[in-house]
Design a protein around this motif. Structure first.
Motif, PDB file in Angstrom:
ATOM      1  N   GLY A 125       0.827  -1.203   0.000  1.00  0.00           N
ATOM      2  CA  GLY A 125       0.000   0.000   0.000  1.00  0.00           C
ATOM      3  C   GLY A 125       0.858   1.249   0.000  1.00  0.00           C
ATOM      4  N   VAL A 126       1.901   1.247   0.836  1.00  0.00           N
ATOM      5  CA  VAL A 126       2.833   2.374   0.883  1.00  0.00           C
ATOM      6  C   VAL A 126       3.557   2.519  -0.456  1.00  0.00           C
ATOM      7  CG1 VAL A 126       4.954   3.235   1.961  1.00  0.00           C
ATOM      8  CG2 VAL A 126       3.145   2.239   3.382  1.00  0.00           C
ATOM      9  N   LEU A 127       3.952   1.388  -1.066  1.00  0.00           N
ATOM     10  CA  LEU A 127       4.638   1.429  -2.355  1.00  0.00           C
ATOM     11  C   LEU A 127       3.775   2.068  -3.439  1.00  0.00           C
ATOM     12  CD1 LEU A 127       6.539  -1.986  -2.598  1.00  0.00           C
ATOM     13  CD2 LEU A 127       7.528   0.312  -2.559  1.00  0.00           C
ATOM     14  N   ILE A 131       5.080   5.335  -5.420  1.00  0.00           N
ATOM     15  CA  ILE A 131       5.294   5.243  -6.860  1.00  0.00           C
ATOM     16  C   ILE A 131       4.415   6.235  -7.616  1.00  0.00           C
ATOM     17  CG2 ILE A 131       5.009   3.740  -8.874  1.00  0.00           C
ATOM     18  CD1 ILE A 131       5.835   1.412  -7.022  1.00  0.00           C
ATOM     19  N   GLU A 132       3.165   6.347  -7.211  1.00  0.00           N
ATOM     20  CA  GLU A 132       2.273   7.285  -7.894  1.00  0.00           C
ATOM     21  C   GLU A 132       2.737   8.722  -7.697  1.00  0.00           C
ATOM     22  OE1 GLU A 132       0.248   6.859 -10.075  1.00  0.00           O
ATOM     23  OE2 GLU A 132      -0.838   4.978  -9.865  1.00  0.00           O
ATOM     24  N   ASP A 133       3.217   9.048  -6.501  1.00  0.00           N
ATOM     25  CA  ASP A 133       3.739  10.402  -6.265  1.00  0.00           C
ATOM     26  C   ASP A 133       4.985  10.661  -7.115  1.00  0.00           C
ATOM     27  OD1 ASP A 133       1.791  11.186  -4.491  1.00  0.00           O
ATOM     28  OD2 ASP A 133       2.906  10.571  -2.705  1.00  0.00           O
ATOM     29  N   LYS A 134       5.834   9.649  -7.217  1.00  0.00           N
ATOM     30  CA  LYS A 134       7.071   9.782  -7.967  1.00  0.00           C
ATOM     31  C   LYS A 134       6.813   9.955  -9.466  1.00  0.00           C
ATOM     32  CE  LYS A 134      11.467   7.424  -8.870  1.00  0.00           C
ATOM     33  NZ  LYS A 134      12.267   6.192  -8.620  1.00  0.00           N
ATOM     34  N   HIS A 135       5.792   9.286  -9.969  1.00  0.00           N
ATOM     35  CA  HIS A 135       5.521   9.303 -11.404  1.00  0.00           C
ATOM     36  C   HIS A 135       4.459  10.331 -11.806  1.00  0.00           C
ATOM     37  CE1 HIS A 135       7.665   5.480 -11.123  1.00  0.00           C
ATOM     38  NE2 HIS A 135       7.833   5.540 -12.427  1.00  0.00           N
ATOM     39  N   ARG A 136       4.039  11.156 -10.877  1.00  0.00           N
ATOM     40  CA  ARG A 136       3.004  12.142 -11.189  1.00  0.00           C
ATOM     41  C   ARG A 136       3.470  13.085 -12.301  1.00  0.00           C
ATOM     42  NH1 ARG A 136       1.517  15.525  -6.214  1.00  0.00           N
ATOM     43  NH2 ARG A 136       0.750  13.494  -5.514  1.00  0.00           N
ATOM     44  N   ILE A 175       1.502  -4.933 -11.018  1.00  0.00           N
ATOM     45  CA  ILE A 175       1.274  -3.546 -11.433  1.00  0.00           C
ATOM     46  C   ILE A 175       2.357  -2.627 -10.869  1.00  0.00           C
ATOM     47  CG2 ILE A 175      -0.274  -1.569 -11.128  1.00  0.00           C
ATOM     48  CD1 ILE A 175      -2.623  -3.577 -11.359  1.00  0.00           C
ATOM     49  N   VAL A 176       2.748  -2.837  -9.604  1.00  0.00           N
ATOM     50  CA  VAL A 176       3.826  -2.037  -9.007  1.00  0.00           C
ATOM     51  C   VAL A 176       5.103  -2.179  -9.835  1.00  0.00           C
ATOM     52  CG1 VAL A 176       5.445  -1.945  -7.075  1.00  0.00           C
ATOM     53  CG2 VAL A 176       2.996  -1.907  -6.632  1.00  0.00           C
ATOM     54  N   GLY A 177       5.448  -3.431 -10.174  1.00  0.00           N
ATOM     55  CA  GLY A 177       6.655  -3.665 -10.971  1.00  0.00           C
ATOM     56  C   GLY A 177       6.585  -2.998 -12.332  1.00  0.00           C
ATOM     57  N   ALA A 178       5.426  -3.076 -12.968  1.00  0.00           N
ATOM     58  CA  ALA A 178       5.261  -2.475 -14.290  1.00  0.00           C
ATOM     59  C   ALA A 178       5.330  -0.953 -14.224  1.00  0.00           C
ATOM     60  CB  ALA A 178       3.932  -2.924 -14.895  1.00  0.00           C
ATOM     61  N   LEU A 179       4.703  -0.360 -13.222  1.00  0.00           N
ATOM     62  CA  LEU A 179       4.734   1.092 -13.083  1.00  0.00           C
ATOM     63  C   LEU A 179       6.161   1.594 -12.853  1.00  0.00           C
ATOM     64  CD1 LEU A 179       1.592   1.787 -10.829  1.00  0.00           C
ATOM     65  CD2 LEU A 179       1.813   2.188 -13.288  1.00  0.00           C
ATOM     66  N   LEU A 180       6.934   0.830 -12.092  1.00  0.00           N
ATOM     67  CA  LEU A 180       8.307   1.237 -11.791  1.00  0.00           C
ATOM     68  C   LEU A 180       9.173   1.355 -13.045  1.00  0.00           C
ATOM     69  CD1 LEU A 180       9.159  -0.757  -8.537  1.00  0.00           C
ATOM     70  CD2 LEU A 180       9.206   1.724  -8.810  1.00  0.00           C
ATOM     71  N   ILE A 181       8.872   0.550 -14.068  1.00  0.00           N
ATOM     72  CA  ILE A 181       9.686   0.589 -15.289  1.00  0.00           C
ATOM     73  C   ILE A 181       9.035   1.432 -16.389  1.00  0.00           C
ATOM     74  CG2 ILE A 181      10.864  -1.580 -14.831  1.00  0.00           C
ATOM     75  CD1 ILE A 181       8.894  -2.985 -16.660  1.00  0.00           C
ATOM     76  N   GLY A 182       8.000   2.201 -16.020  1.00  0.00           N
ATOM     77  CA  GLY A 182       7.442   3.153 -16.969  1.00  0.00           C
ATOM     78  C   GLY A 182       6.321   2.641 -17.839  1.00  0.00           C
ATOM     79  N   VAL A 183       5.645   1.559 -17.417  1.00  0.00           N
ATOM     80  CA  VAL A 183       4.498   1.045 -18.172  1.00  0.00           C
ATOM     81  C   VAL A 183       3.250   1.821 -17.754  1.00  0.00           C
ATOM     82  CG1 VAL A 183       3.113  -1.010 -18.688  1.00  0.00           C
ATOM     83  CG2 VAL A 183       5.574  -1.228 -18.283  1.00  0.00           C
ATOM     84  N   ARG A 257      -5.325  -0.565   1.191  1.00  0.00           N
ATOM     85  CA  ARG A 257      -4.495  -1.684   1.646  1.00  0.00           C
ATOM     86  C   ARG A 257      -3.943  -1.413   3.050  1.00  0.00           C
ATOM     87  NH1 ARG A 257      -2.137  -5.306  -2.297  1.00  0.00           N
ATOM     88  NH2 ARG A 257      -0.497  -5.589  -0.750  1.00  0.00           N
ATOM     89  N   ILE A 258      -3.484  -0.196   3.270  1.00  0.00           N
ATOM     90  CA  ILE A 258      -2.941   0.151   4.584  1.00  0.00           C
ATOM     91  C   ILE A 258      -4.031   0.019   5.653  1.00  0.00           C
ATOM     92  CG2 ILE A 258      -1.988   2.024   5.973  1.00  0.00           C
ATOM     93  CD1 ILE A 258      -0.633   3.032   3.348  1.00  0.00           C
ATOM     94  N   ALA A 259      -5.212   0.530   5.358  1.00  0.00           N
ATOM     95  CA  ALA A 259      -6.316   0.455   6.323  1.00  0.00           C
ATOM     96  C   ALA A 259      -6.696  -0.998   6.605  1.00  0.00           C
ATOM     97  CB  ALA A 259      -7.524   1.224   5.786  1.00  0.00           C
ATOM     98  N   LEU A 260      -6.759  -1.823   5.546  1.00  0.00           N
ATOM     99  CA  LEU A 260      -7.111  -3.232   5.729  1.00  0.00           C
ATOM    100  C   LEU A 260      -6.033  -3.956   6.528  1.00  0.00           C
ATOM    101  CD1 LEU A 260      -8.980  -5.633   5.104  1.00  0.00           C
ATOM    102  CD2 LEU A 260      -7.665  -5.998   3.009  1.00  0.00           C
TER     103      LEU A 260
END
Length: 275
Positions: A125-127, A131-136, A175-183, A257-260
């Protein structure tokens, strides 16, 4: 009759959470601990995995034309691209297949418990949020599956392998892995759906072999019911996710995810105190 209703609820939970990056395992553990169906622990462990087959069939139905390399409505080039896509799926599936075959039971024995699941929910959840903040504002480098390189496929495969730890979420990790490489989000989600087909079929087969196909008539009926319900609900969940991410990012799933995860930790601590 009561177990019938509980199985329907678990099928609904699986159908929704299998495709949203929120961990179907985490939800099934939480809901299962509340409902407590009157079925054996061995059956329920197998049930939680095998009802994913219903969810998988939803992908096959929704994307049948895109997945089918024999479609008469496709040109020869389109058929070739479809075969290439399946090769990419096979390559990205290798890390999870190897580790799953060798260590699946070991990983389940260690991590298929509320506290490890909660920790993985929170970590990913933190990731998502980071990642979303980094890729904004950044434009994705990859907007089509055909653009995925061998290196990218193996990277995504490694993240899918990490999802063998319960609570990680197979779709979430991929999805986390894909976002990290620019997908792009849409391409990451769609490729995640396709990756699920061989991985989840394999996982379900392993669980069935381990269980021994020794079903009672009632257990077989409950299993089929869970698959049917998860199939129907998955149709709506997949359509919702693909529509949602065209306008929004994944941060809301990170917060959820964090809340759950925190909720599962609280429930686990309460059970220990009361137990």
């Amino acid at each position: 009759m009561l177990d019938f209703i509980k199985v329907v609820i678990l099928g609904i939970v699986e159908g929704i959470t299998e495709w949203l990056p929120v961990s179907s395992t985490g939800h099934l553990i939480l809901v299962g601990s509340v409902l407590k169906p009157g079925l054996s622990d061995a059956f329920m462990e197998m049930f939680d995995v095998v009802i994913q087959l219903g969810a998988i069939m939803a992908v096959v139905v929704l994307y049948f034309h895109k997945l089918n390399p024999f479609s008469p409505r496709k040109s020869e080039r389109q058929k070739m691209l479809t075969w290439q896509m399946w090769i990419k799926v096979a390559i990205a599936s290798v890390p999870a297949a190897i580790v799953g075959l060798l260590f699946n039971d070991y990983l389940d024995a260690i991590f298929y418990k509320p506290v490890p699941v909660a920790i993985m929910l929170i970590v990913y959840g933190v990731l998502f949020i980071i990642i979303e903040d980094k890729h904004r504002g950044k434009q994705p480098k990859v907007t089509r599956i055909s653009q995925l390189t061998l290196k990218m496929l193996l990277w995504i495969g490694v993240f899918q392998m990490l999802a063998l730890i319960p609570g990680t979420s197979r779709s979430g990790a991929t999805i986390v892995g894909a976002l990290l490489i620019g997908v792009s989000r849409e391409t990451a989600a769609e490729f995640t759906f396709f990756l699920a087909i061989p991985v989840m079929f394999g996982a379900s087969l392993l669980k069935l072999l381990k269980f021994g196909f020794a079903f009672s008539a009632a257990e077989f009926g409950f299993l089929m019911l869970g698959c049917i319900v998860s199939f129907g609900v998955s149709i709506f969940a997949i359509k919702f996710l693909m529509g949602y991410i065209k306008q929004h990012d994944f941060k809301v799933f990170g917060y959820y995810r964090i809340a759950l995860g925190v909720l599962i930790l609280i429930v686990s601590i309460f059970q220990v105190i009361m137990g």
